[in-house]
Design a protein around this motif. Sequence first.
Motif, PDB file in Angstrom:
ATOM      1  N   LEU A 135       0.501  -6.490   2.546  1.00  0.00           N
ATOM      2  CA  LEU A 135       0.079  -5.004   2.231  1.00  0.00           C
ATOM      3  C   LEU A 135       0.672  -4.034   1.746  1.00  0.00           C
ATOM      4  CD1 LEU A 135       0.846  -5.120   6.784  1.00  0.00           C
ATOM      5  CD2 LEU A 135      -1.033  -5.088   5.590  1.00  0.00           C
ATOM      6  N   ARG A 136       2.133  -4.224   1.543  1.00  0.00           N
ATOM      7  CA  ARG A 136       2.814  -3.264   0.052  1.00  0.00           C
ATOM      8  C   ARG A 136       1.576  -3.551  -1.372  1.00  0.00           C
ATOM      9  NH1 ARG A 136       8.911  -5.249   1.037  1.00  0.00           N
ATOM     10  NH2 ARG A 136       9.275  -3.639   3.178  1.00  0.00           N
ATOM     11  N   SER A 137       0.636  -4.991  -1.217  1.00  0.00           N
ATOM     12  CA  SER A 137       0.365  -4.305  -2.509  1.00  0.00           C
ATOM     13  C   SER A 137      -1.083  -3.872  -2.518  1.00  0.00           C
ATOM     14  CB  SER A 137      -0.017  -6.436  -3.066  1.00  0.00           C
ATOM     15  OG  SER A 137      -0.827  -7.351  -1.767  1.00  0.00           O
ATOM     16  N   LEU A 138      -1.374  -4.015  -1.589  1.00  0.00           N
ATOM     17  CA  LEU A 138      -2.459  -3.046  -1.871  1.00  0.00           C
ATOM     18  C   LEU A 138      -2.365  -1.631  -2.145  1.00  0.00           C
ATOM     19  CD1 LEU A 138      -4.103  -5.030   1.837  1.00  0.00           C
ATOM     20  CD2 LEU A 138      -4.325  -5.088  -0.562  1.00  0.00           C
ATOM     21  N   ALA A 139      -1.018  -1.649  -1.749  1.00  0.00           N
ATOM     22  CA  ALA A 139      -0.756   0.077  -1.867  1.00  0.00           C
ATOM     23  C   ALA A 139      -1.338   1.337  -3.855  1.00  0.00           C
ATOM     24  CB  ALA A 139       0.629   0.657  -1.926  1.00  0.00           C
ATOM     25  N   TYR A 140      -1.861   0.185  -4.611  1.00  0.00           N
ATOM     26  CA  TYR A 140      -2.058  -0.282  -6.059  1.00  0.00           C
ATOM     27  C   TYR A 140      -3.239   0.623  -5.709  1.00  0.00           C
ATOM     28  CZ  TYR A 140       2.598  -1.667  -7.261  1.00  0.00           C
ATOM     29  OH  TYR A 140       3.602  -2.352  -6.729  1.00  0.00           O
ATOM     30  N   PRO A 141      -4.581   1.666  -5.960  1.00  0.00           N
ATOM     31  CA  PRO A 141      -5.936   2.039  -5.892  1.00  0.00           C
ATOM     32  C   PRO A 141      -6.683   0.309  -6.614  1.00  0.00           C
ATOM     33  CG  PRO A 141      -4.704   3.655  -6.878  1.00  0.00           C
ATOM     34  CD  PRO A 141      -3.808   2.361  -6.935  1.00  0.00           C
TER      35      PRO A 141
END
Length: 414
Positions: free
Chosen positions: A184-190
């Motif tokens: 989920l944290r990896s999705l925080a990048y555009p």
Amino acid sequence: MTSSTAQMLAQIECGTALQAINAVRYHTAPPGPLFVSQLDEVLAPYRSSTHGSTLQRGDFIEVVGASGSGKSTFLSFLLLTSLLPYSLPLPLPSSSTPHHIPLGGKSQFCALLHSVSSPSSIPALARVMRGHIRTAVSGVVSTVGPARLTPAMERAIEACVAESLGRLRIVKVKGRYRYWALALRSLAYPLVTPGAGGGEEALSLVCMDGLSACFWPERYAEEERSAAGKKRTGVPGVRGLEGVGMRDVMDAIGVLRKEMGCVVVTTTQGLWHEKKPETSQPTQFFAPYLPPPYPSPWAFRPGDASEDPSTSTQAYPSTLPASSTSTVRPQPESAHWPFTFQLVLLGRSRGLQMPTDVMLADALNARDRVRRGGVGDRYMARVRMRGVEGRLGGRAGVEWGFGIGDEGLEVFAD
């Protein structure tokens, strides 16, 4: 520095450019409707969007049900309507300009997280997309075009499917909470997909299929540590990082909701039915079992013994302040934003029992005639929403239904 200048400077809020962009997206780019007419009609009066959007930035939706109740099919439908474009330019032999076929999609970027043990969802999603596009195309081509699809039309359909799937990011996750938190944290990048062609490049929808599968592996590891520690020292063991990973998951979901304005949808496996406190009779709802801080707003609390969860219309206090407008806002003392609404899938609808003199072959033939007529199996469900009055805000929720056919989820108007 004068007092007036100091006051003006104090009113200036600092932040990043990404925060400023997302603040604009919250109000000017709503996610749109669910495209399930029964749900949209129920939820629309309680959503403050002026764009006819029953989904709003920062929504957190739980889809809970037993195995085979349609959870993954519902997620596929949400991805279908989010990924597809609004229309498809279809080349016609009789015209030099393409004819735009309405598809009703949103051209949004999405992400799907599921277990590494689950099969790939791309083939099934591509098949559903092709079926949806062909259905839309057939109704128009029969009146303005040739009787059959030409090779150029087939290529346009395949290009539309490929472009739509190019806006989907799939992450396979191992069966531990800490891996879900990292994913989920990896999705925080555009999310930027070169050559995708149009549409927002910011992530709009995040689907989590199978988070509850971590429950038993985590519990097993916890019990093993506890048993081993108690055997050696006589006291229960201390839970490690694996046992407290749900907080990291909820923190990562909060970042996607608050800072990126994503709609987050998660599926939860219904393991056992909730029981009435007084009679211990099972209800049609499922008992929550995921560890805190995963929200369980409709679970029984002390003092709820006289309340029947299948008929209650009592509205529970909202965790959202009254000033909330187009976005979900938490209470200051709340570390995590709560659920927006919950969809409880009850499984396949059971029709009235056939007469005793009906033979098995006749019953099967009747079912086949219904399916040949384009009607799939009908499934029943309920929707519950926090902080609203009436049946929707209580434990009972509001009934709705959908169908599952050869091309995925089917929407009923009544």
